[in-house]
Scaffold this active site. Structure first.
Site, PDB file in Angstrom:
ATOM      1  CE1 TYR A  57      -3.796   2.224   0.191  1.00  0.00           C
ATOM      2  CE2 TYR A  57      -3.365   2.525   2.713  1.00  0.00           C
ATOM      3  CZ  TYR A  57      -4.229   2.790   1.449  1.00  0.00           C
ATOM      4  OH  TYR A  57      -5.030   3.686   1.581  1.00  0.00           O
ATOM      5  NE  ARG A 110      -8.271  11.896  -6.675  1.00  0.00           N
ATOM      6  CZ  ARG A 110      -7.743  11.272  -5.821  1.00  0.00           C
ATOM      7  NH1 ARG A 110      -6.630  12.092  -5.423  1.00  0.00           N
ATOM      8  NH2 ARG A 110      -8.167  10.567  -5.044  1.00  0.00           N
ATOM      9  CE  LYS A 128      -7.166   3.000  -1.013  1.00  0.00           C
ATOM     10  NZ  LYS A 128      -7.616   3.822   0.231  1.00  0.00           N
ATOM     11  CD  GLU A 200      -9.237   3.971  -3.243  1.00  0.00           C
ATOM     12  OE1 GLU A 200      -8.499   4.696  -2.759  1.00  0.00           O
ATOM     13  OE2 GLU A 200     -10.230   3.466  -2.564  1.00  0.00           O
ATOM     14  CG  ASP A 201      -7.075   6.598  -6.256  1.00  0.00           C
ATOM     15  OD1 ASP A 201      -7.475   7.326  -5.295  1.00  0.00           O
ATOM     16  OD2 ASP A 201      -6.032   6.001  -6.000  1.00  0.00           O
ATOM     17  CG  ASP A 223     -11.036   4.710   0.791  1.00  0.00           C
ATOM     18  OD1 ASP A 223     -11.500   4.832   2.261  1.00  0.00           O
ATOM     19  OD2 ASP A 223      -9.739   4.691   0.502  1.00  0.00           O
ATOM     20  CG  ASP A 224     -10.234   8.271  -3.399  1.00  0.00           C
ATOM     21  OD1 ASP A 224      -8.855   8.280  -3.140  1.00  0.00           O
ATOM     22  OD2 ASP A 224     -10.633   7.830  -4.285  1.00  0.00           O
ATOM     23  CG  ASN A 365      -0.558   8.846   0.603  1.00  0.00           C
ATOM     24  OD1 ASN A 365       0.335   8.914   1.288  1.00  0.00           O
ATOM     25  ND2 ASN A 365      -1.685   8.539   0.882  1.00  0.00           N
ATOM     26  CG  ASN A 410      -3.263   3.490   6.192  1.00  0.00           C
ATOM     27  OD1 ASN A 410      -4.275   3.147   5.526  1.00  0.00           O
ATOM     28  ND2 ASN A 410      -1.943   2.507   6.321  1.00  0.00           N
TER      29      ASN A 410
END
Length: 518
Positions: A57, A110, A128, A200-201, A223-224, A365, A410
């Site tokens: 991760y 992204r 993830k 995600e992303d 999640d973001d 990150n 995290n």
């Protein structure tokens, strides 16, 4: 901790060091181990999570995604290509896994703060999904990483000789993209009706629209937006345990105004509203956002819809972060900009002048894009900083020999537990309130001794016990909200739910040989 466990942890470090000098070497070693010695891989993942986490991760996963096309590794998730529309359900039904309960899906637009990585985004879904197993004990047999390959606007990547994704730009017509995503969502519901979908992303423009469109009818979350919001709120509440202040009295300045910033600000505002009876509109005024054009102000005509609820009319225009710090006098600054070193020495010094215990959270990150390091924040504030970061940093030992541990904010403290609770209760959806519940539960779990040395959360080595308590709290909320049912075999008394959640976690067999012999 027994000497044997300490020895084993040393063996893990030795094993990883032998894999190669660079983090990416260790990433590739762990992937190979998963393919060739699956049981031993999961023993490392589940019993030595803290040691392997940086390589499966953050921060290593960012570099892995950048290089994914050139690493010569076998993707283990499912690619669904936009040029194969109207066949998604048949592709899902043909997938070897016949019982899927958790999907992590990205379109690669992204990835962390690295931008559009197209089909290379599979690496983030794979990383993830492992955390569902490591942190919350979801059986890996029911976990599926997915990448929606809709092309990429990263010309250099698209034209690379070994790039495996669709060699086309992302769709110009929004309708084409939206119909593809809808086909995927509907196909999953037909194929596996009780499956959790984690977005995600996705890029900012799509992330909010997709979440808003599906959150009321599907068991899904982003999640973001929501996981990042919950872990940041938990860190902020834990920091306030040190300062003794109320959340409603904070002034929080965000460097960044994308999905992470507005997600965090929304949950903080909601928490203030719930805790202190402040109207949601007034609560949002505790949060100030900065984008590339300066502070988000009501007088601006260029604001995207997700920024408008946080537009202020009571502060002057500020083009730079230091101007904003001087004008707003924040008690906390949160970095979600992916701009390295944005928290300059001048900004850090100003925060130290304004606050006895300045709250400084550089969350971007990977590590190379962090707004500041722990050492920079610690030195600039003479050790008074209350710090949390998106990537891990080493502790600092003060002149008394006391080690100060910078906590990593995290998302793995939050999303696996919330997701597993939704799976176990077969929740119809994942409401915003459950992330507030999870954040509040996590925020009180660090001991007084841990808080004293800067650890706002318990160590990640205890993640399964932490997750059990967060799962219990989340499950209770979902059941009370009428969205899910008490899992089979769980006791009527809520006091026993954390133990029941721990019992529901999948684990590999304990290692029968020393780690050094894996």
């Amino acid at each position: 901790m027994s000497s044997r466990v300490r020895d084993e942890e040393g063996d893990v470090d030795t094993l990883l060091d032998a894999a190669g000098a660079f983090p990416l070497d260790k990433y590739r070693f762990l992937r190979r181990l998963r393919e060739t010695s699956t049981e031993q891989y999961y023993q490392l993942l589940c019993y030595y999570t803290q040691q392997v986490l940086p390589y499966i991760y953050t921060p290593t996963v960012g570099e892995a995604c950048q290089q994914y096309h050139a690493l010569r590794i076998q993707a283990r998730g499912l690619y669904l290509r936009i040029d194969h529309r109207r066949s998604i359900l048949s592709q899902l039904k043909a997938w070897p896994q016949k019982d899927v309960r958790v999907i992590v899906v990205t379109d690669g637009e992204r990835i962390l703060g690295l931008g559009d990585l197209g089909a290379n985004g599979m690496g983030i879904s794979e990383g993830k999904i492992e955390l569902y197993t490591a942190a919350a004990g979801v059986n890996p047999a029911v976990c599926l990483p997915v990448c929606l390959d809709v092309g990429t606007n990263n010309t250099q990547l698209r034209e690379h000789p070994v790039y495996a994704g669709l060699r086309a730009p992302r769709p110009i017509r929004q309708q084409v993209y939206d119909e593809f995503v809808q086909e995927f969502m509907e196909a999953v519901k037909i194929w596996q009706p009780h499956t959790l979908i984690q977005f995600e992303d996705f890029g900012n423009n799509n992330a909010f629209r997709i979440l808003d469109k599906y959150k009321d009818d599907y068991c899904c979350f982003n999640d973001d937006i929501q996981g990042t919001a919950a872990i940041t709120l938990a860190a902020l509440l834990a920091a306030l345990r040190v300062t003794g202040q109320r959340l409603a009295d904070q002034r929080i300045l965000f460097m960044g105004a994308g999905e992470a910033a507005t997600g965090i600000a929304s949950l903080i505002s909601f928490c203030i509203h719930r805790r202190d009876g402040v109207s949601e509109q007034a609560a949002r005024q505790r949060c100030h956002l900065m984008d590339s054009k300066g502070l988000v102000l009501a007088s601006r005509t260029d604001l995207q819809h997700h920024k408008r609820p946080f537009a202020h009319s009571d502060v002057p225009p500020c083009a730079t972060l230091i101007e904003a710090v001087r004008a707003i006098k924040p008690t906390a600054i949160v970095g979600v900009s992916a701009v390295a070193d944005a928290f300059t020495p001048e900004v850090l010094a100003a925060m130290a002048e304004l606050n006895d215990r300045p709250i400084i959270f550089p969350l971007s990150n990977p590590t190379s894009l962090a707004e500041c390091t722990f050492e920079q924040a610690y030195r600039a504030t003479n050790g008074r900083v209350l710090f949390a970061s998106g990537s891990p940093f080493d502790p600092i030992v003060d002149e008394r020999g006391i080690a100060h541990h910078p906590p990593q904010a995290n998302n793995a403290y939050i999303f696996p537990a919330v997701g597993h609770a939704a799976v176990l209760t077969k929740s119809k959806r994942v409401p915003e309130e459950v992330f507030l519940v999870a954040a509040e539960r996590l925020s009180v779990m660090a001991t007084a001794a841990e808080l004293q040395v800067g650890a706002l959360f318990p160590p990640f080595a205890r993640i399964r016990d932490i997750s059990a308590h967060v799962m219990a709290a989340a499950a209770a909320h979902l059941v009370d909200a009428g969205l899910g049912a008490v899992p089979d075999g769980w006791p009527e008394q809520r006091e026993g739910w954390a133990a029941a959640a721990r019992q529901a976690m999948w684990s590999p067999p304990l290692p029968s040989v020393p780690v050094s012999r894996l």
